[in-house]
Design an enzyme around this catalytic site. Structure first.
Site, PDB file in Angstrom:
ATOM      1  N   GLY A  22     -46.494 -20.306  -6.530  1.00 50.42           N
ATOM      2  CA  GLY A  22     -45.176 -19.896  -6.037  1.00 50.42           C
ATOM      3  C   GLY A  22     -44.228 -21.080  -5.977  1.00 50.42           C
ATOM      4  N   SER A 149     -47.801 -16.366   7.964  1.00 54.29           N
ATOM      5  CA  SER A 149     -46.491 -15.956   8.473  1.00 54.29           C
ATOM      6  C   SER A 149     -46.649 -15.578   9.939  1.00 54.29           C
ATOM      7  CB  SER A 149     -45.975 -14.741   7.686  1.00 54.29           C
ATOM      8  OG  SER A 149     -44.831 -14.180   8.328  1.00 54.29           O
ATOM      9  N   TYR A 163     -47.098  -6.268   4.469  1.00 56.02           N
ATOM     10  CA  TYR A 163     -46.914  -7.725   4.429  1.00 56.02           C
ATOM     11  C   TYR A 163     -47.646  -8.387   5.600  1.00 56.02           C
ATOM     12  CZ  TYR A 163     -44.472 -12.242   4.493  1.00 56.02           C
ATOM     13  OH  TYR A 163     -44.174 -13.579   4.503  1.00 56.02           O
ATOM     14  N   LYS A 167     -50.851 -11.031   5.584  1.00 51.49           N
ATOM     15  CA  LYS A 167     -50.793 -12.381   6.152  1.00 51.49           C
ATOM     16  C   LYS A 167     -51.847 -12.563   7.249  1.00 51.49           C
ATOM     17  CE  LYS A 167     -47.563 -14.046   3.522  1.00 51.49           C
ATOM     18  NZ  LYS A 167     -47.849 -15.153   2.591  1.00 51.49           N
TER      19      LYS A 167
HETATM   20  N1  LIG Z   1     -39.095 -17.059   3.646  1.00 49.57           N
HETATM   21  C1  LIG Z   1     -39.671 -16.700   4.785  1.00 49.57           C
HETATM   22  O1  LIG Z   1     -39.001 -16.318   5.748  1.00 49.57           O
HETATM   23  C2  LIG Z   1     -41.180 -16.756   4.937  1.00 49.57           C
HETATM   24  C3  LIG Z   1     -41.696 -16.648   6.243  1.00 49.57           C
HETATM   25  C4  LIG Z   1     -43.075 -16.690   6.402  1.00 49.57           C
HETATM   26  C5  LIG Z   1     -43.904 -16.833   5.314  1.00 49.57           C
HETATM   27  N2  LIG Z   1     -43.366 -16.928   4.066  1.00 49.57           N
HETATM   28  C6  LIG Z   1     -44.289 -17.054   2.968  1.00 49.57           C
HETATM   29  O2  LIG Z   1     -44.036 -18.248   2.270  1.00 49.57           O
HETATM   30  C7  LIG Z   1     -44.357 -18.089   0.897  1.00 49.57           C
HETATM   31  C8  LIG Z   1     -43.167 -18.477   0.047  1.00 49.57           C
HETATM   32  O3  LIG Z   1     -42.088 -17.621   0.412  1.00 49.57           O
HETATM   33  P1  LIG Z   1     -40.596 -17.914  -0.076  1.00 49.57           P
HETATM   34  O4  LIG Z   1     -39.715 -17.572   1.055  1.00 49.57           O
HETATM   35  O5  LIG Z   1     -40.520 -19.236  -0.710  1.00 49.57           O
HETATM   36  O6  LIG Z   1     -40.440 -16.763  -1.149  1.00 49.57           O
HETATM   37  P2  LIG Z   1     -39.636 -16.763  -2.540  1.00 49.57           P
HETATM   38  O7  LIG Z   1     -39.501 -15.325  -2.871  1.00 49.57           O
HETATM   39  O8  LIG Z   1     -38.428 -17.614  -2.454  1.00 49.57           O
HETATM   40  O9  LIG Z   1     -40.675 -17.472  -3.541  1.00 49.57           O
HETATM   41  C9  LIG Z   1     -41.909 -16.888  -3.815  1.00 49.57           C
HETATM   42  C10 LIG Z   1     -42.385 -17.384  -5.167  1.00 49.57           C
HETATM   43  O10 LIG Z   1     -43.653 -16.764  -5.434  1.00 49.57           O
HETATM   44  C11 LIG Z   1     -43.648 -16.342  -6.802  1.00 49.57           C
HETATM   45  N3  LIG Z   1     -44.583 -15.240  -7.004  1.00 49.57           N
HETATM   46  C12 LIG Z   1     -44.462 -13.962  -6.599  1.00 49.57           C
HETATM   47  N4  LIG Z   1     -45.503 -13.225  -7.047  1.00 49.57           N
HETATM   48  C13 LIG Z   1     -46.320 -14.078  -7.728  1.00 49.57           C
HETATM   49  C14 LIG Z   1     -47.533 -13.906  -8.426  1.00 49.57           C
HETATM   50  N5  LIG Z   1     -48.119 -12.701  -8.512  1.00 49.57           N
HETATM   51  N6  LIG Z   1     -48.094 -14.992  -8.992  1.00 49.57           N
HETATM   52  C15 LIG Z   1     -47.485 -16.211  -8.937  1.00 49.57           C
HETATM   53  N7  LIG Z   1     -46.307 -16.414  -8.318  1.00 49.57           N
HETATM   54  C16 LIG Z   1     -45.735 -15.358  -7.713  1.00 49.57           C
HETATM   55  C17 LIG Z   1     -42.211 -15.924  -7.060  1.00 49.57           C
HETATM   56  O11 LIG Z   1     -41.923 -15.876  -8.447  1.00 49.57           O
HETATM   57  C18 LIG Z   1     -41.432 -16.995  -6.304  1.00 49.57           C
HETATM   58  O12 LIG Z   1     -41.170 -18.117  -7.135  1.00 49.57           O
HETATM   59  C19 LIG Z   1     -44.775 -16.639   0.721  1.00 49.57           C
HETATM   60  O13 LIG Z   1     -46.189 -16.543   0.771  1.00 49.57           O
HETATM   61  C20 LIG Z   1     -44.160 -15.969   1.924  1.00 49.57           C
HETATM   62  O14 LIG Z   1     -44.835 -14.785   2.287  1.00 49.57           O
HETATM   63  C21 LIG Z   1     -42.027 -16.910   3.849  1.00 49.57           C
END
Ligand SMILES: NC(=O)c1ccc[n+]([C@@H]2O[C@H](COP(=O)([O-])OP(=O)(O)OC[C@H]3O[C@@H](n4cnc5c(N)ncnc54)[C@H](O)[C@@H]3O)[C@@H](O)[C@H]2O)c1
Length: 256
Positions: A22, A149, A163, A167
């Site tokens: 990611g 998360s 979701y 998590k």
């Molecule tokens: N943004 C938030 O508020 C938040 C809060 C808690 C946890 N998270 C977690 O942090 C992590 C990153 O989140 P983010 O906010 O950067 O999200 P984002 O959507 O900005 O980035 C996620 C990335 O994962 C990639 N991705 C999705 N499916 C995939 C797959 N099957 N194989 C490979 N890559 C894949 C996407 O292309 C993207 O580049 C995630 O696991 C998310 O659940 C985010």
């Protein structure tokens, strides 16, 4: 290019190879940038990156190598590790940040959508963690960090049961892997961010964003760099003896 001396703390990951799934954007990209800035060779693997015979620098992050992976697909994960190990012989740091977020009330969640969220967030973390541990176990060294998360601790606050459950699974898988890996001195931890300013939260309605911010004592969403700094600590030698920890990065939203 970082010209700091190898003795300086900001080059602490020189000679280390790091994989960040990611890693093309959001939190994953911030982690990739933070590790690269401290000297690591970083592979950002993402489903959004075009398949290529060789790893190429990311156009928007030239110091980082990009590779395509779909973390939910076992063959794709195996191929990614084969490519990395073929080129670098070992991977020292593995961060699973690939994830998808969906909002729907439980009656609205189709079985297919439930399965998709589980496949990317939980199965993907398992597949990547399994392959990372296999080769780290042999070398009796390595660091693994998973992205959990706050939702995985509290349940989904904004209609996101699938979701949140995925998590919670990431949290429990992290602890299970930490137990198995500890005798090999491979440590395994997770970070549990609250709402963070990325594309994932940019799509939330103004009302949901305002309600979420109001629930954070710090008063604002995290920046991706806030989460990245916590990951940098967990993969550093300063966290050598720290394993099975779920580190909150949430501005005080959840304290446990
Ligand atoms: N943004 C938030 O508020 C938040 C809060 C808690 C946890 N998270 C977690 O942090 C992590 C990153 O989140 P983010 O906010 O950067 O999200 P984002 O959507 O900005 O980035 C996620 C990335 O994962 C990639 N991705 C999705 N499916 C995939 C797959 N099957 N194989 C490979 N890559 C894949 C996407 O292309 C993207 O580049 C995630 O696991 C998310 O659940 C985010």
């Amino acid at each position: 290019m970082n010209n700091a001396s190898p003795d300086m703390p900001d080059m602490e990951f020189q000679h280390k190879v790091a994989l960040v799934t990611g890693g093309a954007k959001g939190i994953g990209l911030a982690i990739a940038n933070a590790l690269a800035a401290r000297g690591a060779t970083v592979i950002a693997a993402d489903v959004s990156i075009a398949a290529s015979a060789d790893m190429q620098s990311l156009p928007h992050a030239p110091g980082i190598l990009g590779a395509r992976v779909d973390v939910s697909d076992e063959a794709s994960v195996l191929a990614l590790f084969a490519t990395i190990l073929d080129r670098f012989a070992a991977v020292d740091i593995v961060v699973s940040s690939a994830g998808i977020f969906r909002t729907a009330t439980i009656p609205e969640i189709s079985a297919a959508e439930w399965d998709r969220v589980m496949a990317v967030n939980l199965r993907g973390t398992f597949l990547v963690g399994r392959e990372a541990f296999k080769q780290m176990r042999e070398r009796r060294a390595g660091r693994i960090v998973n992205l959990a998360s706050t939702a995985g601790k509290t349940g989904g606050a904004t209609a996101q049961a699938h979701y949140a459950a995925s998590k919670a699974g990431v949290i429990c898988f992290t602890k299970s892997l930490a137990r198995e890996a500890a005798p090999y001195h491979v440590n395994v931890n997770a970070v549990a961010p609250g709402p963070t300013e990325t594309d994932l939260t940019a799509s939330w309605s103004p009302a949901v964003r305002a309600a979420s911010a109001a629930a954070i004592p710090w008063g604002e969403f995290a920046q991706p760099q806030d989460v990245a700094e916590a990951v940098v600590f967990l993969v550093s030698d300063r966290a050598r003896y720290l394993t099975g920890e779920i580190l909150d990065v949430n501005g005080g939203m959840v304290m446990d």
